[in-house]
Structures are given as C-alpha cells and as structure tokens.
Design an enzyme around this catalytic site. Structure first.
Site, short mmCIF file in Angstrom:
data_model
loop_
_atom_site.label_atom_id
_atom_site.label_comp_id
_atom_site.label_asym_id
_atom_site.label_seq_id
_atom_site.Cartn_x
_atom_site.Cartn_y
_atom_site.Cartn_z
CG ASN A 13 8.01 0.08 29.11
OD1 ASN A 13 8.77 -0.87 29.36
ND2 ASN A 13 8.07 0.74 27.97
NE ARG A 94 7.21 -2.29 25.06
CZ ARG A 94 8.19 -1.61 24.52
NH1 ARG A 94 8.70 -0.57 25.14
NH2 ARG A 94 8.66 -1.95 23.34
CG HIS A 183 8.59 -1.53 17.76
ND1 HIS A 183 9.48 -1.13 16.78
CD2 HIS A 183 9.10 -1.08 18.93
CE1 HIS A 183 10.48 -0.46 17.33
NE2 HIS A 183 10.27 -0.43 18.64
NE ARG A 244 17.76 -0.98 19.33
CZ ARG A 244 16.43 -1.06 19.53
NH1 ARG A 244 15.71 -1.89 18.80
NH2 ARG A 244 15.84 -0.33 20.44
CD GLU A 387 4.71 1.30 21.71
OE1 GLU A 387 5.29 0.22 21.69
OE2 GLU A 387 5.31 2.39 21.67
#
Ligand code: ADP
Length: 421
Positions: A13, A94, A183, A244, A387
C-alpha cells in the site's frame, strides 16, 4: 490439496510518503511479516519491519519510493523471511481510485498503468503515489505477477439512483462526477465474514457495515451486493472522520472562497485535514477524545456528539434503503475497539430491532463477535477488518483466473521470486 497455489502474497500500500506492506499467507490468512516505511523524501525516514517476534526499526534517510522498497527487500533478506524462500506468487497493490474503469482487480500491465494514471485527476493525492509504488515494485520484483485491487471496485454495483449527484448531467459526464465509494475491500471482506460468522448464505443477508477508522464510511449491502455507501466522488463525503468533515453543504466552499479569501487548496486542506474530530476538538484519536471528555472538555464532548449524530443518521438512512436489516457490523480502529461509540450509535434503536447486549459489547474485539441482545431481530457484530488478507486473496483469484499461477506447485517449491539483491 489446497484450492490456492501454495505460496505467499506480498501486499503493498504505497502512499505519498509511506509504503505499508505485509507478506500474507492467503490460504491460512496469517500475516507472515509486515512493516512500514514512513517519511519518504524527508531528512530521516522511518523503517519498521516485523517477522515473528523480531521487530527492526531504523531511521535511515529514504529519498524516494525506489529506495524505500529496496530497503524493505533488504530487510526481508536480513530479518526474514527471505522472499526467495517465501515463494511469493503475486504482489497485490492497493489502489484507491478505479473510477468507472475498474470494476474488479486486474493484473498489472502497461495498459492498466495508463488507465490508473488517467484516473489521477479524481484522486490526485492517492493514485500517483499508488502508481509510483507499483512501478518500483514491478522493477524490483519482475518475475511475479502484480495485481491491483481498487478501493472503489466493490461499489461499482451501486444503483444509478445512489451513484448519481443531482447536477447538470453533461458536466457530470464530462468530468466523471458521480459517487464511487471507498474502503470497498474492507466492506466486501467484512460483509463476507458476517455471513460466515452467522452461518447464513451471504445472498440472504441485508447488511449495514460501519467502517470506522481514521477515515470512516458506511455501506448498505444486499445479498453481498453493495447498494449504498457514504463516500462519494472522493473519500470526503459521508460520516464525520478523524480529520475530514464528511457531508457538508457544498455552498460552504463557495462561501469560504468568496468571502474568507480561501483558495481551492485552502479549502481542500480545511475539509480533508483540519476538520472532523480534529477540527472540532483538536484531537482525532478516540482514546484521547474520551480522556478529554472525562476531564470535562466541552469541545471534545461536542465532537463526539456530532460524530455520533451523523453515524446514527446513516444507520437510519440505510435501514430505509434496505427495508429489513439482518446485520449491522462495526469494523476498523474505532469500530473494533471503542465500545462507547458502538453503544451510542445503537442506543434507543430497539423499535428498529437493534439492541446491544452491554456485556457482549464491552471492550475491544480482536475476533468476530456478536454483540447484540438475543431478542433483537438485527444482529450487531464487531468484525476485525483485514484489507491485506482480502487483497492477497483477490490477487490469488485474479492470477488464477488469468492462468498466471503456473509457477507454483507444492511438489516443486521453486521460488517464484529469484534473487533481488
Ligand atoms: P486508518 O486505517 O483509517 O488510519 P484505523 O482503522 O487504524 O485507521 O483506526 C485508527 C483510529 O482507531 C484511531 O484514530 C483511533 O481513533 C481509533 N482507535 C484505535 N485504538 C483504539 C482504542 N483502543 N480505543 C478507541 N479507539 C481506538
């Protein structure tokens, strides 16, 4: 005999200043080794590699991703396991934005790279560093197939009504403005795990998945197919997150640019990095937020209230989207560890068939756990997301489908990765 080729998958990633990686056994699910390179391009990079009980940490300068990945490969040789002996059958990358182009994982070739590059305007902070990681990894590990797994792919099934912003259709089409969702790897993995844990066919289940980490998103999944999600064109929309804002009246941006002298970059920085819990309370980690609240900090309490209010609005909305909800599942850093957030999110929803059992809910969950009361019609679960494992499994399935797994054979454990020093 194993269904999958016998071997491991290196999952990568690659961010703008970091590379996270994990060597995964896609069959057993174990993380064989893992690590992170941080502060790439800064004066002192931080490199951490864990294999078994050994963790090695260094603060060497890491000028770029190429140097970062070379350091990682060096650590595999030095600390273990040697990749030449770990029988790496694929590298899984990813990638954040697959736009409308990618509806599933893909084996990397020059065409795939060009397509990911073309999507960079939709994810300027994510796709370019993802691509850098892929390019460097292909150079350093040229003998194994590389597979890209997209954060958006699971949501390509969103019905048109859920994916469409109500703006001028020509503007939307020309600029790719629609809701993509993010996601996805986590939502897909977790909804699949829920079916396994409940012992029911995925096709029979209506689910809400709440991925609450530093970034946070909710999804509605009907029979294993995503039908709604809270993130949109970018990972900014939806729930209140660590830094965020989540949902906001788009006119706030217009207002700030017209009247507060803010530039496009200022507004970007405000909404992505100086908002959410951080913007409201100066703190984006729930552990610290709870401590502040215990000490009587009103801003921290307000941040928690805003966070929970938004989360409950989404639960209610997705009950309406699905009609019947069989399972609501909490996952990621906050969802797995914060029993207060879980309790507040579900409080008072008994009329909807949602009720936690306080004892079952208490504490952090390292394994999948049902936390609802037996009498409630909706099961509430905590399922740790993984993940890396999901990416590793998708990578294996993708190379199998492409007929690229041929180098592996249990009777002939020849390394798929040759020396790379
Ligand atoms: P991401 O992958 O989006 O960076 P994670 O899923 O790792 O985020 O979640 C990180 C967040 O999880 C932290 O910011 C913190 O708020 C929360 N978290 C982690 N551990 C705990 C804990 N023990 N109790 C409460 N919250 C926790």
């Amino acid at each position: 005999m194993n269904q999958h080729p016998h071997g491991s998958v290196l999952v990568v990633n690659s961010g703008s200043s970091s590379i996270k990686y994990q060597l995964v056994d896609p069959v057993g699910g174990a993380a064989i080794a893992s690590g992170i390179v941080e502060r790439i391009g800064e004066e002192a990079g931080v490199v951490k590699h864990t294999f078994g009980d050994t963790t090695v940490e260094r603060t060497d300068p890491v000028p770029d991703h190429d140097a970062g990945l070379r350091t990682v490969l060096g650590l595999f040789d030095e600390v273990g396991p040697r990749l030449s002996e770990a029988h790496v059958i694929a590298v899984g990358h990813r990638v954040v934005h697959g736009g409308s182009t990618f509806t599933g994982p893909a084996v990397v070739d020059d065409d795939v790279i060009a397509k990911i590059d073309a999507l960079s305007p939709l994810a300027p902070l994510h796709n370019p560093p993802n691509l850098t990681g892929i390019t460097v990894a292909r150079e350093l590990l040229p003998d194994v197939p590389h597979v890209v797994v997209f954060d958006t792919a699971f949501f390509h099934t969103l019905p048109d009504a859920a994916a469409t912003y109500a703006i001028d259709v020509d503007v939307a089409r020309e600029h790719g403005v629609r809701r993509y969702g993010f996601h996805g790897t986590s939502h897909q993995y977790v909804s699949g795990e829920v079916a396994r844990v409940l012992g029911r066919p995925l096709a029979d289940l209506n689910q809400i998945v709440l991925h609450l980490g530093n970034g946070a998103s909710a999804s509605a999944v009907r029979g294993g197919v995503a039908v709604e999600t809270s993130m949109g064109l970018t990972p900014l929309e939806g729930l209140v997150m660590g830094t965020r804002s989540g949902d906001i009246d788009a006119a706030v941006l217009i207002h700030l640019q017209r009247n507060a002298g803010m530039s496009v970059d200022d507004v970007d920085d405000l909404l992505n990095r100086r908002s959410g819990l951080k913007g409201l309370a100066g703190e984006n980690d729930f552990r610290s937020l709870h401590q502040l609240i215990e000490g009587g900090d009103a801003a921290a309490q307000r941040a928690l209230d805003v966070y929970i209010h938004r989360l409950r609005k989404y639960i209610g909305a997705y009950v309406a989207v699905l009609g019947r909800v069989d399972a609501i599942t909490f996952t990621a850093g906050v969802g797995e560890n914060d029993d207060i957030v879980r309790a507040l999110a579900c409080a008072g929803l008994e009329p909807l068939g949602i009720a936690l059992d306080p004892e079952r809910n208490a504490g952090r969950k390292k394994v999948a756990t049902i936390v609802s009361a037996d009498w409630a019609s909706t099961r509430v679960l905590v399922v740790p997301t993984n993940e890396e494992l999901a990416i590793a499994r998708q990578a294996v399935a993708t190379i199998e489908a492409a007929g690229l797994e041929g180098t592996s054979d249990e009777s002939d454990p020849a390394p798929a990765v040759a020396g790379h020093a």
